[in-house]
Design a protein around this motif. Structure first.
Motif, PDB file in Angstrom:
ATOM      1  N   PRO A  19     -15.165  13.755 121.093  1.00 56.55           N
ATOM      2  CA  PRO A  19     -14.764  12.841 120.033  1.00 56.55           C
ATOM      3  C   PRO A  19     -14.353  13.609 118.781  1.00 56.55           C
ATOM      4  N   GLY A  20     -13.406  13.048 118.029  1.00 58.61           N
ATOM      5  CA  GLY A  20     -12.931  13.700 116.820  1.00 58.61           C
ATOM      6  C   GLY A  20     -12.228  15.007 117.087  1.00 58.61           C
ATOM      7  N   LEU A  21     -11.591  15.125 118.255  1.00 58.52           N
ATOM      8  CA  LEU A  21     -10.995  16.400 118.641  1.00 58.52           C
ATOM      9  C   LEU A  21      -9.920  16.875 117.663  1.00 58.52           C
ATOM     10  N   PRO A  22      -8.974  16.019 117.216  1.00 56.15           N
ATOM     11  CA  PRO A  22      -7.962  16.517 116.267  1.00 56.15           C
ATOM     12  C   PRO A  22      -8.576  17.039 114.976  1.00 56.15           C
ATOM     13  N   LEU A  23      -9.586  16.335 114.455  1.00 58.97           N
ATOM     14  CA  LEU A  23     -10.217  16.785 113.214  1.00 58.97           C
ATOM     15  C   LEU A  23     -10.945  18.108 113.428  1.00 58.97           C
ATOM     16  N   ARG A  24     -11.629  18.251 114.547  1.00 57.56           N
ATOM     17  CA  ARG A  24     -12.338  19.493 114.841  1.00 57.56           C
ATOM     18  C   ARG A  24     -11.367  20.655 114.993  1.00 57.56           C
ATOM     19  N   ALA A  25     -10.258  20.426 115.710  1.00 59.96           N
ATOM     20  CA  ALA A  25      -9.263  21.481 115.892  1.00 59.96           C
ATOM     21  C   ALA A  25      -8.623  21.867 114.566  1.00 59.96           C
ATOM     22  N   LEU A  26      -8.363  20.859 113.727  1.00 62.80           N
ATOM     23  CA  LEU A  26      -7.764  21.133 112.421  1.00 62.80           C
ATOM     24  C   LEU A  26      -8.703  21.950 111.544  1.00 62.80           C
ATOM     25  N   ALA A  27      -9.989  21.550 111.527  1.00 61.69           N
ATOM     26  CA  ALA A  27     -10.963  22.285 110.709  1.00 61.69           C
ATOM     27  C   ALA A  27     -11.134  23.709 111.219  1.00 61.69           C
ATOM     28  N   LEU A  28     -11.182  23.871 112.543  1.00 63.65           N
ATOM     29  CA  LEU A  28     -11.354  25.202 113.119  1.00 63.65           C
ATOM     30  C   LEU A  28     -10.172  26.099 112.781  1.00 63.65           C
ATOM     31  N   GLY A  29      -8.965  25.603 113.000  1.00 60.23           N
ATOM     32  CA  GLY A  29      -7.784  26.410 112.704  1.00 60.23           C
ATOM     33  C   GLY A  29      -7.646  26.713 111.227  1.00 60.23           C
ATOM     34  N   ALA A  30      -7.917  25.714 110.377  1.00 52.42           N
ATOM     35  CA  ALA A  30      -7.780  25.918 108.937  1.00 52.42           C
ATOM     36  C   ALA A  30      -8.760  26.965 108.430  1.00 52.42           C
ATOM     37  N   ALA A  31      -9.974  26.988 108.970  1.00 50.50           N
ATOM     38  CA  ALA A  31     -10.976  27.951 108.513  1.00 50.50           C
ATOM     39  C   ALA A  31     -10.544  29.379 108.826  1.00 50.50           C
ATOM     40  N   TRP A  32     -10.061  29.602 110.045  1.00 52.66           N
ATOM     41  CA  TRP A  32      -9.649  30.968 110.414  1.00 52.66           C
ATOM     42  C   TRP A  32      -8.344  31.360 109.736  1.00 52.66           C
ATOM     43  N   LEU A  33      -7.436  30.421 109.544  1.00 55.49           N
ATOM     44  CA  LEU A  33      -6.198  30.743 108.826  1.00 55.49           C
ATOM     45  C   LEU A  33      -6.477  31.035 107.357  1.00 55.49           C
ATOM     46  N   ALA A  34      -7.460  30.336 106.769  1.00 55.45           N
ATOM     47  CA  ALA A  34      -7.836  30.620 105.385  1.00 55.45           C
ATOM     48  C   ALA A  34      -8.418  32.022 105.275  1.00 55.45           C
ATOM     49  N   LEU A  35      -9.202  32.430 106.263  1.00 51.71           N
ATOM     50  CA  LEU A  35      -9.722  33.795 106.272  1.00 51.71           C
ATOM     51  C   LEU A  35      -8.592  34.811 106.353  1.00 51.71           C
ATOM     52  N   ALA A  36      -7.619  34.558 107.217  1.00 52.50           N
ATOM     53  CA  ALA A  36      -6.485  35.478 107.346  1.00 52.50           C
ATOM     54  C   ALA A  36      -5.699  35.563 106.049  1.00 52.50           C
ATOM     55  N   ALA A  37      -5.465  34.413 105.415  1.00 50.84           N
ATOM     56  CA  ALA A  37      -4.693  34.400 104.166  1.00 50.84           C
ATOM     57  C   ALA A  37      -5.438  35.134 103.053  1.00 50.84           C
ATOM     58  N   ALA A  38      -6.744  34.872 102.916  1.00 51.28           N
ATOM     59  CA  ALA A  38      -7.513  35.533 101.867  1.00 51.28           C
ATOM     60  C   ALA A  38      -7.574  37.036 102.102  1.00 51.28           C
ATOM     61  N   THR A  39      -7.688  37.448 103.355  1.00 57.38           N
ATOM     62  CA  THR A  39      -7.792  38.878 103.656  1.00 57.38           C
ATOM     63  C   THR A  39      -6.487  39.596 103.390  1.00 57.38           C
ATOM     64  N   TYR A  40      -5.379  38.979 103.762  1.00 55.43           N
ATOM     65  CA  TYR A  40      -4.087  39.662 103.696  1.00 55.43           C
ATOM     66  C   TYR A  40      -3.429  39.541 102.323  1.00 55.43           C
ATOM     67  N   ALA A  41      -3.566  38.384 101.673  1.00 61.56           N
ATOM     68  CA  ALA A  41      -2.781  38.115 100.463  1.00 61.56           C
ATOM     69  C   ALA A  41      -3.450  38.608  99.188  1.00 61.56           C
ATOM     70  N   LEU A  42      -4.759  38.492  99.078  1.00 59.59           N
ATOM     71  CA  LEU A  42      -5.429  38.853  97.838  1.00 59.59           C
ATOM     72  C   LEU A  42      -5.565  40.366  97.710  1.00 59.59           C
ATOM     73  N   PRO A  43      -5.438  40.890  96.510  1.00 60.98           N
ATOM     74  CA  PRO A  43      -5.585  42.345  96.321  1.00 60.98           C
ATOM     75  C   PRO A  43      -7.026  42.795  96.558  1.00 60.98           C
ATOM     76  N   GLU A  44      -7.164  44.048  97.021  1.00 63.22           N
ATOM     77  CA  GLU A  44      -8.477  44.573  97.360  1.00 63.22           C
ATOM     78  C   GLU A  44      -9.011  45.477  96.255  1.00 63.22           C
ATOM     79  N   ASP A  45     -10.325  45.450  96.100  1.00 63.31           N
ATOM     80  CA  ASP A  45     -10.998  46.382  95.201  1.00 63.31           C
ATOM     81  C   ASP A  45     -11.529  47.542  96.044  1.00 63.31           C
ATOM     82  N   GLY A  46     -10.622  48.370  96.520  1.00 66.86           N
ATOM     83  CA  GLY A  46     -10.994  49.470  97.395  1.00 66.86           C
ATOM     84  C   GLY A  46      -9.913  49.720  98.427  1.00 66.86           C
TER      85      GLY A  46
END
Length: 332
Positions: A19-46
């Motif tokens: 149940p709630g499969l589209p919402l679960r898939a959306l939340a799962l994908g958005a969480a990992w894509l947000a991690l990828a965006a934050a890792t790649y786009a934001l400048p690093e201190d190191g």
């Protein structure tokens, strides 16, 4: 709004879809894509060489996991497992994102004590030969000591539970030696035994043998006497009574002792490798701490947790196979 934890216990619909499969898939994908965006786009201190690889991995998971989740009803056991662990996978991505932000991006936690996730990934990619060799060394040492302790503990426990004469002589020794932590014998063991490897094997066997002995003894002594009476009336020999009546009935207690012994053996393993053995995960931890390589230290801790959890899982699988009538009674 439906919580993440609520998804795990929900029932599938008539087509077998969670149940709630589209919402679960959306939340799962958005969480990992947000991690990828934050890792790649934001400048690093190191300077972290594996940032791009870490971001690419998060991006791949953000694209692949939702697709697999959408097809989970057609993937059999793997699909059911993915659907079950989806809330945890989503939470893992959010936790990694927070970890990434407070370490590599905003430096809210000081380096090198709190390395970012890509620094630990770098350890697995570049220092794998040394870390893998340490894993193999720990497994060899643990297997030797655990098997010796479990075997001797099982035999001694059966003997004490069956024979009053053996119990008379062994019980006081167990009460004197058993409650002492195995690590308390470290100085004496390293002095008496010819090598640190043999001393560590003895200590692991000692940590394993005491709970196995006590629980096996308890199981054999607690067998219903009516079972023995019925077997004797049918002409059973003493060996048959021990091997075919007492031991099978005592097996649930034996496995409890094996579980307890495995936890104690793993603790002794790490301490012994830190203090005496020049190989293994405990040695790797000590080496990493000495060189202030905290990323290596955290990587070793992750491997230790996975190894211990995996060994307990294998022991549970063995228990479920041997004690099939008790399968599912105790979960791991």
């Amino acid at each position: 709004m439906t919580s993440l934890t609520g998804f795990a216990g929900a029932l599938p619909d008539a087509q077998g879809r969670p149940p709630g499969l589209p919402l679960r898939a959306l939340a799962l994908g958005a969480a990992w894509l947000a991690l990828a965006a934050a890792t790649y786009a934001l400048p690093e201190d190191g300077d972290f060489p594996t940032t791009a690889a870490f971001a690419a991995g998060a991006l791949g998971l953000g694209l692949v996991l939702p697709l697999l989740l959408a097809r989970s009803a057609h993937l059999g056991r793997a699909g059911a497992s993915l659907a079950h662990w989806t809330p945890w996978l989503t939470l893992l991505a959010l936790a990694l994102t927070a970890w990434e932000l407070i370490t590599a991006k905003f430096a809210l936690l000081p380096m090198p004590f709190f390395p970012p996730p890509q620094a630990i990934l770098e350890v697995f990619l570049e220092d794998w030969p040394r870390l893998g060799g340490s894993i193999l060394a720990s497994l060899k040492l643990l297997a030797g000591g655990y098997l010796i302790g479990a075997g001797l503990g099982f035999v001694l426990g059966v003997a004490i539970g069956w024979s009053k004469a053996v119990g008379y002589w062994a019980h006081p020794i167990l009460r004197f030696v058993g409650p002492l932590p195995a690590t308390a014998w470290l100085p004496m063991a390293f002095f008496v035994f010819p090598s640190s490897w043999s001393a560590s094997t003895f200590l692991i066997a000692l940590a394993t043998g005491f709970p196995v002995t006590v629980l096996t003894w308890s199981g054999v002594a607690g067998v219903n006497k009516a079972y023995f009476d019925v077997a004797r009336t049918l002409g059973a020999s003493p060996a048959f009574l021990v091997l075919r009546v007492a031991v099978p009935v005592a097996l649930p207690h034996v496995f409890v002792g094996l579980f307890m012994g495995l936890g104690g053996a793993f603790a002794v393993l790490v301490v012994a490798e830190m203090l005496g053995v020049k190989s293994g995960l405990g040695w790797y931890l000590q080496w990493a701490q000495g060189w202030a390589a905290y990323a290596n230290m955290y990587a070793a801790l992750i491997v230790m947790a996975l190894m211990c959890s995996g060994l307990i899982t294998l022991l549970f699988r063995l228990r479920d196979r041997v004690l099939s009538w008790q399968k599912g009674l105790v979960q791991w």
